[in-house]
Motif scaffolding. Structure first.
Motif, PDB file in Angstrom:
ATOM      1  N   GLU A   2     -51.227  17.025  83.740  1.00  0.00           N
ATOM      2  CA  GLU A   2     -50.509  18.203  83.236  1.00  0.00           C
ATOM      3  C   GLU A   2     -51.437  19.193  82.537  1.00  0.00           C
ATOM      4  N   ARG A   3     -52.608  18.718  82.116  1.00  0.00           N
ATOM      5  CA  ARG A   3     -53.568  19.627  81.471  1.00  0.00           C
ATOM      6  C   ARG A   3     -54.094  20.671  82.447  1.00  0.00           C
ATOM      7  N   PHE A   4     -54.059  20.367  83.740  1.00  0.00           N
ATOM      8  CA  PHE A   4     -54.706  21.203  84.744  1.00  0.00           C
ATOM      9  C   PHE A   4     -53.707  22.147  85.400  1.00  0.00           C
ATOM     10  N   ARG A   5     -52.998  22.907  84.594  1.00  0.00           N
ATOM     11  CA  ARG A   5     -52.062  23.884  85.143  1.00  0.00           C
ATOM     12  C   ARG A   5     -51.634  24.859  84.055  1.00  0.00           C
ATOM     13  N   GLY A   6     -51.177  26.043  84.499  1.00  0.00           N
ATOM     14  CA  GLY A   6     -50.607  27.026  83.580  1.00  0.00           C
ATOM     15  C   GLY A   6     -51.612  27.674  82.652  1.00  0.00           C
ATOM     16  N   ARG A   7     -51.133  28.061  81.471  1.00  0.00           N
ATOM     17  CA  ARG A   7     -51.929  28.699  80.412  1.00  0.00           C
ATOM     18  C   ARG A   7     -52.641  29.964  80.881  1.00  0.00           C
ATOM     19  N   GLY A   8     -51.971  30.695  81.763  1.00  0.00           N
ATOM     20  CA  GLY A   8     -52.487  31.987  82.180  1.00  0.00           C
ATOM     21  C   GLY A   8     -53.604  31.936  83.196  1.00  0.00           C
ATOM     22  N   GLN A   9     -53.864  30.755  83.778  1.00  0.00           N
ATOM     23  CA  GLN A   9     -54.950  30.620  84.749  1.00  0.00           C
ATOM     24  C   GLN A   9     -54.385  30.386  86.149  1.00  0.00           C
ATOM     25  N   PRO A  10     -55.000  30.971  87.180  1.00  0.00           N
ATOM     26  CA  PRO A  10     -54.517  30.800  88.561  1.00  0.00           C
ATOM     27  C   PRO A  10     -54.580  29.341  89.022  1.00  0.00           C
ATOM     28  N   ASP A  11     -53.688  28.968  89.921  1.00  0.00           N
ATOM     29  CA  ASP A  11     -53.674  27.608  90.464  1.00  0.00           C
ATOM     30  C   ASP A  11     -54.987  27.261  91.151  1.00  0.00           C
ATOM     31  N   ASN A  26     -59.165  22.529  76.789  1.00  0.00           N
ATOM     32  CA  ASN A  26     -58.383  22.476  75.555  1.00  0.00           C
ATOM     33  C   ASN A  26     -58.254  23.835  74.872  1.00  0.00           C
ATOM     34  N   ASN A  27     -59.204  24.735  75.131  1.00  0.00           N
ATOM     35  CA  ASN A  27     -59.224  25.996  74.394  1.00  0.00           C
ATOM     36  C   ASN A  27     -58.939  27.230  75.243  1.00  0.00           C
ATOM     37  N   VAL A  28     -58.682  27.064  76.548  1.00  0.00           N
ATOM     38  CA  VAL A  28     -58.512  28.226  77.412  1.00  0.00           C
ATOM     39  C   VAL A  28     -57.293  29.064  77.018  1.00  0.00           C
ATOM     40  N   LEU A  29     -56.283  28.446  76.420  1.00  0.00           N
ATOM     41  CA  LEU A  29     -55.111  29.203  75.982  1.00  0.00           C
ATOM     42  C   LEU A  29     -55.494  30.239  74.940  1.00  0.00           C
ATOM     43  N   TYR A  30     -56.553  29.973  74.177  1.00  0.00           N
ATOM     44  CA  TYR A  30     -56.977  30.870  73.101  1.00  0.00           C
ATOM     45  C   TYR A  30     -58.138  31.764  73.536  1.00  0.00           C
ATOM     46  N   THR A  31     -59.020  31.234  74.374  1.00  0.00           N
ATOM     47  CA  THR A  31     -60.162  32.034  74.809  1.00  0.00           C
ATOM     48  C   THR A  31     -59.838  32.899  76.021  1.00  0.00           C
TER      49      THR A  31
END
Length: 245
Positions: free
Chosen positions: A100-109, A187-192
């Motif tokens: 589940e870590r490897f999806r979403g958070r504003g990043q393309p599939d 872990n930090n892509v949501l913020y960076t």
């Protein structure tokens, strides 16, 4: 008074020790369990069953730590024992992968797909190198191959380390550092909002390339089957298996 251990104190085979897996093994195939599991077969095998049906116990029984345990009991060198067995069992517990870590958070599939493939390559590579460390500690016959094996594994990376690593432990730590860097990015892509990780290996280059080069370098590995035993495969969703399988 002799105190006996209650085998039902631990109900999950993943929590059993190497000795307990060996001592609690029951060959339900009438002495021909290898014909069912077939660890030397190049064809994939799916083990289906509900929780507690023995899937983990079966896979762990055929994993390298149990092979090494049996070699020690028979006073057999690991390299000779592996050649006699015809396979080496690389057991992976997928429950800790957390897909589940490897999806979403504003990043393309597409980005997540590439990162997952790379992460999985690094994870299995570390398991292989750790296994080589264990063999090297128990059998001096592998030591003469260590520098060339390490050098050839590094060549499989599109961006190898700056300084050549000639010891299994050094190579293991470098791979672990690559995974730590990737973990930090995830872990930090949501913020960076971006990834800084560079993918250094394409899918399949390591998990298939390392066994191939080992079979070419080490005489005892020439006809050895590398049996990847992936436990708790259900933790990777059906969609993910279609994407990455």
């Amino acid at each position: 008074m002799l105190k006996k251990t209650n085998p039902f104190n631990i109900t999950k085979a993943v929590d059993l020790s190497t000795e307990e897996i060996e001592s609690l093994w029951i060959d339900v195939a009438g002495g021909d369990a290898d014909a069912v599991f077939k660890p030397t077969s190049p064809m994939p095998l799916l083990i289906l069953g509900g929780k507690g049906s023995g899937k983990t116990h079966w896979m762990r029984y055929y994993s390298f730590p149990l092979q090494l345990f049996r070699f020690h009991n028979r006073n057999v060198r690991p390299l000779k024992g592996l050649r006699d067995d015809g396979y080496i069992g690389i057991y992976i517990l997928l429950g800790g992968l957390n897909f589940e870590r490897f999806r979403g958070r504003g990043q393309p599939d597409e980005v997540w797909r590439g990162l997952f493939e790379y992460y999985f390559e690094l994870w299995l590579t570390q398991e292989i190198v750790q296994t080589l460390c264990s063999i090297n500690s128990a059998d001096s016959g592998l030591a003469k191959y260590e520098p060339i094996i390490c050098a050839e594994i590094q060549k499989l990376f599109s961006d190898p380390p700056a300084a050549l690593l000639l010891r299994f432990k050094e190579l293991l730590e470098w791979c672990a550092s690559l995974q730590r860097d990737l973990d930090y990015d995830i872990n930090n892509v949501l913020y960076t909002g971006r990834f800084t990780t560079r993918i250094r290996a394409t899918r399949g280059t390591l998990i298939f390339g390392i066994p191939r080069l080992l079979s070419e370098i080490v005489e005892e590995f020439s006809d050895l089957t590398f049996s990847y035993q992936l436990d708790e495969l259900e933790n990777i969703t059906e969609g993910a298996m279609a994407d990455f399988g």
